[in-house]
Design an enzyme around this catalytic site. Sequence first.
Site, PDB file in Angstrom:
ATOM      1  N   LYS A  23       0.832  -1.205   0.000  1.00 43.51           N
ATOM      2  CA  LYS A  23       0.000   0.000   0.000  1.00 43.51           C
ATOM      3  C   LYS A  23       0.876   1.269   0.000  1.00 43.51           C
ATOM      4  O   LYS A  23       2.084   1.189   0.247  1.00 43.51           O
ATOM      5  CB  LYS A  23      -0.935  -0.045   1.212  1.00 43.51           C
ATOM      6  N   TYR A  61     -12.367  -2.006  -2.887  1.00 47.34           N
ATOM      7  CA  TYR A  61     -12.843  -2.184  -1.513  1.00 47.34           C
ATOM      8  C   TYR A  61     -14.358  -2.024  -1.411  1.00 47.34           C
ATOM      9  O   TYR A  61     -14.867  -1.580  -0.380  1.00 47.34           O
ATOM     10  CB  TYR A  61     -12.126  -1.185  -0.590  1.00 47.34           C
ATOM     11  N   PHE A  69     -15.243   4.032   7.995  1.00 48.74           N
ATOM     12  CA  PHE A  69     -13.874   4.289   7.543  1.00 48.74           C
ATOM     13  C   PHE A  69     -13.721   4.257   6.020  1.00 48.74           C
ATOM     14  O   PHE A  69     -12.632   4.498   5.508  1.00 48.74           O
ATOM     15  CB  PHE A  69     -12.886   3.295   8.198  1.00 48.74           C
ATOM     16  N   ARG A  97      -1.511 -14.221   4.281  1.00 47.75           N
ATOM     17  CA  ARG A  97      -2.281 -13.537   5.342  1.00 47.75           C
ATOM     18  C   ARG A  97      -1.567 -13.697   6.693  1.00 47.75           C
ATOM     19  O   ARG A  97      -1.536 -12.791   7.501  1.00 47.75           O
ATOM     20  CB  ARG A  97      -3.700 -14.104   5.441  1.00 47.75           C
ATOM     21  N   THR A 103      -5.102  -7.200  10.776  1.00 48.17           N
ATOM     22  CA  THR A 103      -5.445  -5.985  10.019  1.00 48.17           C
ATOM     23  C   THR A 103      -4.917  -4.725  10.714  1.00 48.17           C
ATOM     24  O   THR A 103      -4.340  -3.850  10.066  1.00 48.17           O
ATOM     25  CB  THR A 103      -6.987  -5.876   9.899  1.00 48.17           C
ATOM     26  N   ASN A 127      -1.964   0.095   7.139  1.00 41.15           N
ATOM     27  CA  ASN A 127      -1.399  -1.184   7.581  1.00 41.15           C
ATOM     28  C   ASN A 127      -0.485  -1.822   6.538  1.00 41.15           C
ATOM     29  O   ASN A 127      -0.218  -3.012   6.562  1.00 41.15           O
ATOM     30  CB  ASN A 127      -2.518  -2.143   8.013  1.00 41.15           C
ATOM     31  N   HIS A 130      -1.786  -5.658   1.798  1.00 44.23           N
ATOM     32  CA  HIS A 130      -3.070  -6.334   1.600  1.00 44.23           C
ATOM     33  C   HIS A 130      -2.811  -7.764   1.135  1.00 44.23           C
ATOM     34  O   HIS A 130      -1.836  -8.030   0.440  1.00 44.23           O
ATOM     35  CB  HIS A 130      -3.886  -5.601   0.522  1.00 44.23           C
ATOM     36  N   GLU A 141      -9.411 -10.257  -7.499  1.00 47.18           N
ATOM     37  CA  GLU A 141      -8.445  -9.163  -7.330  1.00 47.18           C
ATOM     38  C   GLU A 141      -7.286  -9.283  -8.316  1.00 47.18           C
ATOM     39  O   GLU A 141      -6.768  -8.273  -8.794  1.00 47.18           O
ATOM     40  CB  GLU A 141      -7.936  -9.152  -5.885  1.00 47.18           C
TER      41      GLU A 141
HETATM   42  N1  LIG Z   1     -11.746  -0.006  11.722  1.00 50.80           N
HETATM   43  C1  LIG Z   1     -11.042   0.440  10.706  1.00 50.80           C
HETATM   44  N2  LIG Z   1     -10.683   1.731  10.656  1.00 50.80           N
HETATM   45  C2  LIG Z   1      -9.974   2.218   9.621  1.00 50.80           C
HETATM   46  N3  LIG Z   1      -9.577   1.479   8.567  1.00 50.80           N
HETATM   47  C3  LIG Z   1      -9.890   0.177   8.573  1.00 50.80           C
HETATM   48  C4  LIG Z   1     -10.650  -0.417   9.636  1.00 50.80           C
HETATM   49  N4  LIG Z   1     -10.828  -1.729   9.363  1.00 50.80           N
HETATM   50  C5  LIG Z   1     -10.221  -1.949   8.189  1.00 50.80           C
HETATM   51  N5  LIG Z   1      -9.656  -0.817   7.709  1.00 50.80           N
HETATM   52  C6  LIG Z   1      -8.918  -0.653   6.437  1.00 50.80           C
HETATM   53  O1  LIG Z   1      -9.641  -1.331   5.426  1.00 50.80           O
HETATM   54  C7  LIG Z   1      -8.857  -2.376   4.864  1.00 50.80           C
HETATM   55  C8  LIG Z   1      -9.747  -3.543   4.531  1.00 50.80           C
HETATM   56  O2  LIG Z   1     -10.290  -4.062   5.726  1.00 50.80           O
HETATM   57  P1  LIG Z   1     -10.520  -5.628   5.940  1.00 50.80           P
HETATM   58  O3  LIG Z   1     -11.435  -5.767   7.089  1.00 50.80           O
HETATM   59  O4  LIG Z   1     -10.898  -6.236   4.612  1.00 50.80           O
HETATM   60  O5  LIG Z   1      -9.080  -6.079   6.437  1.00 50.80           O
HETATM   61  P2  LIG Z   1      -8.022  -7.043   5.772  1.00 50.80           P
HETATM   62  O6  LIG Z   1      -8.703  -8.060   4.951  1.00 50.80           O
HETATM   63  O7  LIG Z   1      -7.082  -7.494   6.835  1.00 50.80           O
HETATM   64  O8  LIG Z   1      -7.246  -5.981   4.916  1.00 50.80           O
HETATM   65  P3  LIG Z   1      -6.956  -6.026   3.357  1.00 50.80           P
HETATM   66  O9  LIG Z   1      -8.283  -6.274   2.658  1.00 50.80           O
HETATM   67  O10 LIG Z   1      -6.365  -4.655   3.066  1.00 50.80           O
HETATM   68  O11 LIG Z   1      -5.983  -7.144   3.200  1.00 50.80           O
HETATM   69  C9  LIG Z   1      -7.817  -2.678   5.941  1.00 50.80           C
HETATM   70  O12 LIG Z   1      -6.654  -3.259   5.417  1.00 50.80           O
HETATM   71  C10 LIG Z   1      -7.548  -1.305   6.509  1.00 50.80           C
HETATM   72  O13 LIG Z   1      -6.643  -0.560   5.690  1.00 50.80           O
END
Ligand SMILES: Nc1ncnc2c1ncn2[C@@H]1O[C@H](COP(=O)(O)OP(=O)(O)OP(=O)(O)O)[C@@H](O)[C@H]1O
Length: 216
Positions: A23, A61, A69, A97, A103, A127, A130, A141
């Site tokens: 990212k 997303y 968020f 993962r 996350t 974070n 992804h 994706e």
């Molecule tokens: N509570 C939150 N507040 C702010 N941003 C968030 C929050 N939860 C998730 N995100 C953001 O949205 C992205 C997608 O969330 P998801 O729950 O799908 O997590 P993930 O599957 O671990 O992450 P990714 O899809 O990026 O691999 C996260 O990677 C993070 O950048």
Amino acid sequence: MPEEAETMPKPHIYVERTLAVIKPDAVHHADEIEDIITQNGFSVLQKRKVQLTPEQASELYSEHFGKMFFPSLITYMSSGPIVALVIAKDKAISSWRELIGPTNALIAKQSHPDSLRAKYGTDDQQNALHGSDSFTSAEKEIRFFFPDSIVEPISIGDSAKSYLARHVNPTVLKGLTELCKKKPNDPIVWLSNWLLENNPNKPKVGGNYSVEEPQA
Ligand SMILES: Nc1ncnc2c1ncn2[C@@H]1O[C@H](COP(=O)(O)OP(=O)(O)OP(=O)(O)O)[C@@H](O)[C@H]1O
């Protein structure tokens, strides 16, 4: 059967691909992260550096549309270049993962200090990385970032064996036999040249090949 053959590991074909994204907040560590990816046994099959428009980030997303968020996630994901990688390994989806960790990078720093999000991430949003969370999202994706790629499952088991037996083994075995007779100093280069010369599917017209490298 000779003892050596019994103890030799079975030939192995990697069967799973996933999408990894570096990212915007971690893109300046992209080379280092790519080294960690390969050191962990993944093969990098494709790579692209792109900057997403807010519309593209929203599409990627879309499952989070409506969440509090969502707007800041879209701003973050479209704030600078990202690196998308198709990586392959046995159980690539869950292994990647696991390697990136939870996350929320703040939680990762506590509970999974060796994870990549602990190392490169900042908080629950920024974070760093992804990873697709299922076979279906990996397929979707990968297609999103690499629309021309064929995302059929890699052949495994009998279908892999019969594919190799039909299209690869006859030529490769002939090449390996010649290689053993010649014993060149650089066997890999020799074999590559031999395969190019003896490719049964060689183009009939023109001799100029151009190989397109993945874009960094
Ligand atoms: N509570 C939150 N507040 C702010 N941003 C968030 C929050 N939860 C998730 N995100 C953001 O949205 C992205 C997608 O969330 P998801 O729950 O799908 O997590 P993930 O599957 O671990 O992450 P990714 O899809 O990026 O691999 C996260 O990677 C993070 O950048």
